[in-house]
Design a protein around this motif. Structure first.
Motif, short mmCIF file in Angstrom:
data_model
loop_
_atom_site.label_atom_id
_atom_site.label_comp_id
_atom_site.label_asym_id
_atom_site.label_seq_id
_atom_site.Cartn_x
_atom_site.Cartn_y
_atom_site.Cartn_z
N TYR A 1 -2.14 -2.39 -3.73
CA TYR A 1 -1.84 -3.02 -5.02
C TYR A 1 -1.77 -4.54 -4.85
O TYR A 1 -1.26 -5.05 -3.86
CB TYR A 1 -0.50 -2.50 -5.56
CG TYR A 1 -0.49 -1.02 -5.82
CD1 TYR A 1 -0.95 -0.50 -7.03
CD2 TYR A 1 -0.02 -0.13 -4.86
CE1 TYR A 1 -0.95 0.87 -7.28
CE2 TYR A 1 -0.01 1.24 -5.10
CZ TYR A 1 -0.47 1.73 -6.30
OH TYR A 1 -0.46 3.09 -6.55
N ALA B 1 0.87 -1.18 0.00
CA ALA B 1 0.00 0.00 0.00
C ALA B 1 0.90 1.22 0.00
O ALA B 1 1.85 1.31 0.79
CB ALA B 1 -0.90 0.00 1.22
N GLU C 1 -5.52 -2.68 -8.16
CA GLU C 1 -5.35 -1.39 -7.48
C GLU C 1 -6.65 -1.05 -6.76
O GLU C 1 -7.72 -1.18 -7.32
CB GLU C 1 -4.98 -0.30 -8.49
CG GLU C 1 -4.69 1.05 -7.89
CD GLU C 1 -4.25 2.04 -8.95
OE1 GLU C 1 -4.68 3.22 -8.88
OE2 GLU C 1 -3.47 1.65 -9.84
N GLN C 2 -6.54 -0.63 -5.51
CA GLN C 2 -7.73 -0.37 -4.70
C GLN C 2 -7.40 0.71 -3.67
O GLN C 2 -6.35 0.67 -3.03
CB GLN C 2 -8.18 -1.66 -3.99
CG GLN C 2 -9.26 -1.49 -2.97
CD GLN C 2 -10.65 -1.43 -3.61
OE1 GLN C 2 -10.80 -1.71 -4.80
NE2 GLN C 2 -11.64 -1.08 -2.82
N VAL C 3 -8.31 1.69 -3.53
CA VAL C 3 -8.10 2.72 -2.51
C VAL C 3 -8.30 2.10 -1.13
O VAL C 3 -9.28 1.42 -0.87
CB VAL C 3 -9.09 3.89 -2.71
CG1 VAL C 3 -8.95 4.90 -1.57
CG2 VAL C 3 -8.85 4.57 -4.05
N ARG D 1 -4.07 9.91 -0.09
CA ARG D 1 -4.76 8.65 0.21
C ARG D 1 -3.79 7.49 0.04
O ARG D 1 -2.75 7.60 -0.61
CB ARG D 1 -5.95 8.47 -0.73
CG ARG D 1 -5.57 8.43 -2.20
CD ARG D 1 -6.80 8.36 -3.09
NE ARG D 1 -6.44 8.34 -4.50
CZ ARG D 1 -7.32 8.23 -5.48
NH1 ARG D 1 -8.62 8.16 -5.20
NH2 ARG D 1 -6.93 8.22 -6.73
N TRP D 2 -4.18 6.38 0.67
CA TRP D 2 -3.43 5.14 0.53
C TRP D 2 -4.03 4.30 -0.60
O TRP D 2 -5.25 4.17 -0.69
CB TRP D 2 -3.48 4.32 1.82
CG TRP D 2 -2.66 4.88 2.94
CD1 TRP D 2 -3.10 5.67 3.96
CD2 TRP D 2 -1.27 4.69 3.14
NE1 TRP D 2 -2.07 5.99 4.80
CE2 TRP D 2 -0.92 5.39 4.33
CE3 TRP D 2 -0.27 3.99 2.46
CZ2 TRP D 2 0.37 5.41 4.82
CZ3 TRP D 2 1.02 4.01 2.96
CH2 TRP D 2 1.34 4.71 4.12
N VAL D 3 -3.18 3.74 -1.44
CA VAL D 3 -3.63 2.88 -2.53
C VAL D 3 -2.98 1.51 -2.36
O VAL D 3 -1.76 1.40 -2.24
CB VAL D 3 -3.27 3.47 -3.91
CG1 VAL D 3 -3.74 2.54 -5.02
CG2 VAL D 3 -3.90 4.85 -4.07
#
Length: 362
Positions: free
Chosen positions: A208, A198, A229-231, A204-206
């Motif tokens: 993977y 992440a 990929e996801q917030v 923001r944190w993303v």
């Protein structure tokens, strides 16, 4: 009998408070003041900051001296009573030595309970404040630092909404590795998001390369979705996450239990935290153990001198903390169960104390 108990208690209190002052002075003079002087010479810490550091260091030192002071009090008080033949007079009146030790044992238990309470309510907060001042007011570290085993809790009211774990946080790249996010509703786990990494991207944190596991159907695993990929559902920036992490001596017992539970879920060794948790009770209970040892040892007439009593206390304390250090290291390394590692010095001391009281009562 109440008069006799009060008399023995009065004999105890003077040496006990003297012990707190004496042992605290030793710790402050040999450790605390030296560190504070380094902060002044190296970083130019102002006097107000130095005073705050000194105040925040006191609770941990004072609690540590309680068992030592109890040992000194038992030794000196019974040495004086023995040297003036008051113990002989009491026993000739039909009182057993065990009966004479009851006020000491009760006092030691009260001191132990008080130390446990201070260890839970005051010392962790003081240690955390001390570390915060050193890092952010003296060393002025504005950047987050790299850390292992990151845990972030999002709580609403009395219920936890989200629990995030990362194997480590790399400050140079603002990256967390091996991330797991557990989401709760009404105290029940409903969703788990896992990712290899992440990364903090602007605001923001993303995450993977991970998965989302739905657990909303009670007792069953629902859909499992993969993503590239996801917030990440937390808003705290790297600085806030870094500041939120605590060392074991900065946690309450409840926080230690929560930390242990999270780490066990991730199959991470928890020996260091478990030993710390059990020692939160075991070390304060050393007041009771030292009372058992010090009371019969004080009967010898040649120990009536306060300097001899103080020296004998130092020897016993050194032996106790040597065993505590060795057993604690073995517990953290997994060679001993953490519970046994924390309590081993007390078990050995209690056996020795009971044996000494038995011999003295003959």
């Amino acid at each position: 009998m109440r008069i006799l108990d009060k008399y023995i208690l009065k004999e105890l209190l003077g040496p006990f408070f003297f012990g707190i002052a004496a042992f605290s002075s030793i710790f402050i003079g040999t450790s605390t003041l030296f560190r504070i002087a380094q902060y002044v010479t190296k970083y130019g810490a102002p006097i107000t900051t130095v005073v705050k550091l000194f105040v925040y260091s006191l609770p941990g030192i004072v609690v540590l001296t309680f068992p030592m002071s109890m040992l000194l009090a038992a030794l000196l008080s019974f040495s004086r009573l023995s040297s003036s033949s008051e113990i002989t007079a009491m026993r000739s009146g039909g009182l057993s030595f065990f009966r004479l030790t009851i006020p000491v044992i009760i006092t030691a238990m009260v001191v132990s309970v008080a130390a446990i309470a201070l260890n839970e309510k005051v010392v962790p907060a003081a240690n955390a404040s001390y570390s915060y001042i050193v890092r952010y007011e003296i060393e002025k570290q504005s950047r987050p630092k790299s850390q292992e085993h990151i845990i972030v809790k999002d709580v609403k009211g009395s219920n936890i909404e989200r629990l995030t774990y990362a194997q480590n946080f790399m400050a140079d790249t603002n990256t967390m590795n091996k991330v797991s996010v557990q989401e709760f509703e009404n105290g029940r786990l409903v969703r788990v998001q896992s990712a290899e990494t992440a990364k903090w991207a602007e605001d923001r944190w993303v995450m993977y390369n991970g998965t989302i596991t739905d657990l909303s159907t009670e007792g069953k695993v629902g859909r499992i979705l993969k993503f590239q990929e996801q917030v990440m559902p937390i808003e705290k920036n790297p600085q806030a996450i870094s500041q939120e992490q605590k060392k074991p001596d900065e946690m309450t017992m409840q926080e230690l239990k929560e930390q242990i539970a999270v780490l066990k879920q991730e199959y991470v060794s928890t020996g260091k935290y478990e030993v710390e948790l059990y020692q939160r009770v075991a070390i304060p209970m050393a007041s009771f153990v030292f009372a058992l040892i010090g009371t019969p040892l004080g009967l010898s007439p040649n120990r009536s001198s306060s300097s001899i009593g103080f020296g004998l206390s130092i020897i016993i304390i050194f032996m106790y903390y040597t065993v505590l250090t060795i057993s604690g290291a073995l517990g953290q390394g997994g060679a001993l169960p953490p519970l046994l590692a924390a309590w081993l010095p007390n078990i050995a001391g209690t056996i020795a104390g009971i044996y000494l009281i038995y011999k003295a009562s003959k």
